[in-house]
Design a protein around this motif. Structure first.
Motif, PDB file in Angstrom:
ATOM      1  N   UNK A 295       0.829  -1.207   0.000  1.00 16.80           N
ATOM      2  CA  UNK A 295       0.000   0.000   0.000  1.00 16.80           C
ATOM      3  C   UNK A 295       0.863   1.256   0.000  1.00 16.80           C
ATOM      4  N   UNK A 296       1.972   1.187   0.706  1.00 18.10           N
ATOM      5  CA  UNK A 296       2.819   2.357   0.889  1.00 18.10           C
ATOM      6  C   UNK A 296       3.689   2.661  -0.328  1.00 18.10           C
ATOM      7  N   UNK A 297       4.143   1.613  -1.045  1.00 21.16           N
ATOM      8  CA  UNK A 297       5.152   1.859  -2.074  1.00 21.16           C
ATOM      9  C   UNK A 297       4.715   1.524  -3.505  1.00 21.16           C
ATOM     10  N   UNK A 298       3.661   0.711  -3.677  1.00 25.28           N
ATOM     11  CA  UNK A 298       3.315   0.334  -5.062  1.00 25.28           C
ATOM     12  C   UNK A 298       1.811   0.214  -5.280  1.00 25.28           C
ATOM     13  N   UNK A 299       1.051   1.077  -4.647  1.00 25.12           N
ATOM     14  CA  UNK A 299      -0.376   1.121  -4.888  1.00 25.12           C
ATOM     15  C   UNK A 299      -1.121  -0.121  -4.464  1.00 25.12           C
TER      16      UNK A 299
END
Length: 367
Positions: A295-299
């Motif tokens: 969730x934080x780095x690649x959607x």
């Protein structure tokens, strides 16, 4: 957004050929459930059955897939190997590598298994699902470009990643938490800069000659491989610490467009092919943490492909916990062994010892 779930009954019909007992198999004769191989369909079939019984399957977008094409397979596997595998499969089965016997029709079934993983990756990258789970069989992470081993005949994840990258040069991080070293996936991408491979595994379990912490990739792929060998007897706390201090920071630093997990359940406490002490809650928590990173780095783009796990009784509850977390479903299948396994976790002295090993590896990897 929904969670995709990809499976095929046909994948449960892969057999070990002569290892599967005296009854002939193939065509419309369903292979025997066991027949001498630890890698048999029951763990996966029981997972699917448990999902049906609890109703979890109703919270997933269930689909099948077309088999991986010859072009898909040729991006990863040597033509000579594919030709020989197909020839022996058509002739009734055999064994080309090590501990990877197969029966009639296994070439087509293995291509279907790879196709399930490939469609899961394709649909997540296309935004049709936020994340996905591929119930692959036969598994794939031990298969190299030209040598099948450890029950693996085609490298499902490598085929899926290579097909995706053929049309879009995405960066992909492959996190392997099967208890055995993901030697095949490592070897295929060892010189690849745009694919990070990370393997958490029991040290010197299988294979016996790979999985060293010092193996970091070569050429363009230097520092794009990370091995995290863990001592036998490690349990819930140690696996989560290894994930938090090594695997997830390495993936964050790599900044992929997609995370793919080689999701084996053979680090579970009663698995016959390992000496680890994880529980269904371990797999739930690892899934939760890798989802948060995605969730934080690649959607949120995350795909899990089923690998090993040889306790027919316990794999379904570990897999159910993962899929509960992945989909955000409120349907639960309480772990019937939770209290007994909680009491059998390693003590503080072992966990402190394992923590020191993890700290040493983190320092060496610059994490």
């Amino acid at each position: 957004m929904s969670t995709g779930f990809y499976w095929s009954e046909r994948c449960f019909w892969h057999s070990g050929g002569n290892y599967a007992g005296n009854a002939p198999v193939g065509g419309h004769v369903q292979p025997l459930a066991a027949g001498g191989l630890p890698e048999n369909p029951e763990g996966k079939r029981r997972l699917k059955n448990l999902m049906e019984v609890t109703g979890l399957v109703g919270d997933l977008a269930v689909a099948g897939a077309e088999p991986a094409t010859e072009a898909d397979l040729a991006r990863v596997h040597a033509p000579a190997y594919l030709e020989e595998f197909c020839r022996q499969s058509d002739a009734g089965g055999g064994e080309i590598g090590l501990r990877a016997p197969f029966g009639p029709g296994s070439y087509e079934i293995a291509a279907l298994s790879a196709g399930l993983a490939a469609r899961a990756v394709e649909d997540v990258l296309a935004g049709r699902h936020r994340n996905a789970y591929s119930l692959c069989r036969p598994p794939g992470h031990h298969c190299t470009a030209d040598w099948p081993n450890g029950f693996c005949l085609l490298n499902n994840i490598a085929v899926a990643v290579a097909r995706a990258r053929a049309s879009d040069p995405v960066r992909v991080a492959v996190l392997d938490w099967d208890v055995h070293h993901g030697n095949g996936t490592e070897a295929i991408f060892y010189e690849e800069a745009e694919v990070l491979t990370v393997s958490l595994h029991q040290e010197w379990n299988y294979p016996l000659d790979t999985g060293r912490a010092t193996d970091r990739g070569t050429g363009p792929g230097e520092d794009a491989n990370l091995n995290v060998p863990l001592p036998p007897g490690a349990g819930h706390a140690t696996w989560l610490e290894a994930l938090d201090r090594l695997a997830l920071p390495a993936i964050r630093r790599f900044a992929p467009d997609l995370i793919v997990v080689a999701c084996g359940y053979d680090a579970a406490l009663i698995d016959p092919l390992s000496r680890m002490m994880c529980t269904a809650e371990t797999y739930r928590e690892m899934t939760r943490r890798v989802m948060a990173l995605a969730d934080d780095i690649c959607g949120g783009r995350l795909v899990l492909a089923h690998e090993g796990g040889y306790s027919e009784v316990y794999v379904p509850f570990c897999g159910h916990a993962v899929l509960e977390e992945l989909s955000g479903s409120q349907v639960r299948a309480p772990d019937p062994f939770a209290e007994a396994y909680r009491l059998r976790q390693p003590g503080a002295r072992f966990e402190a010892f394992a923590s020191e090993l993890i700290a040493e590896q983190a320092e060496a990897a610059g994490l």
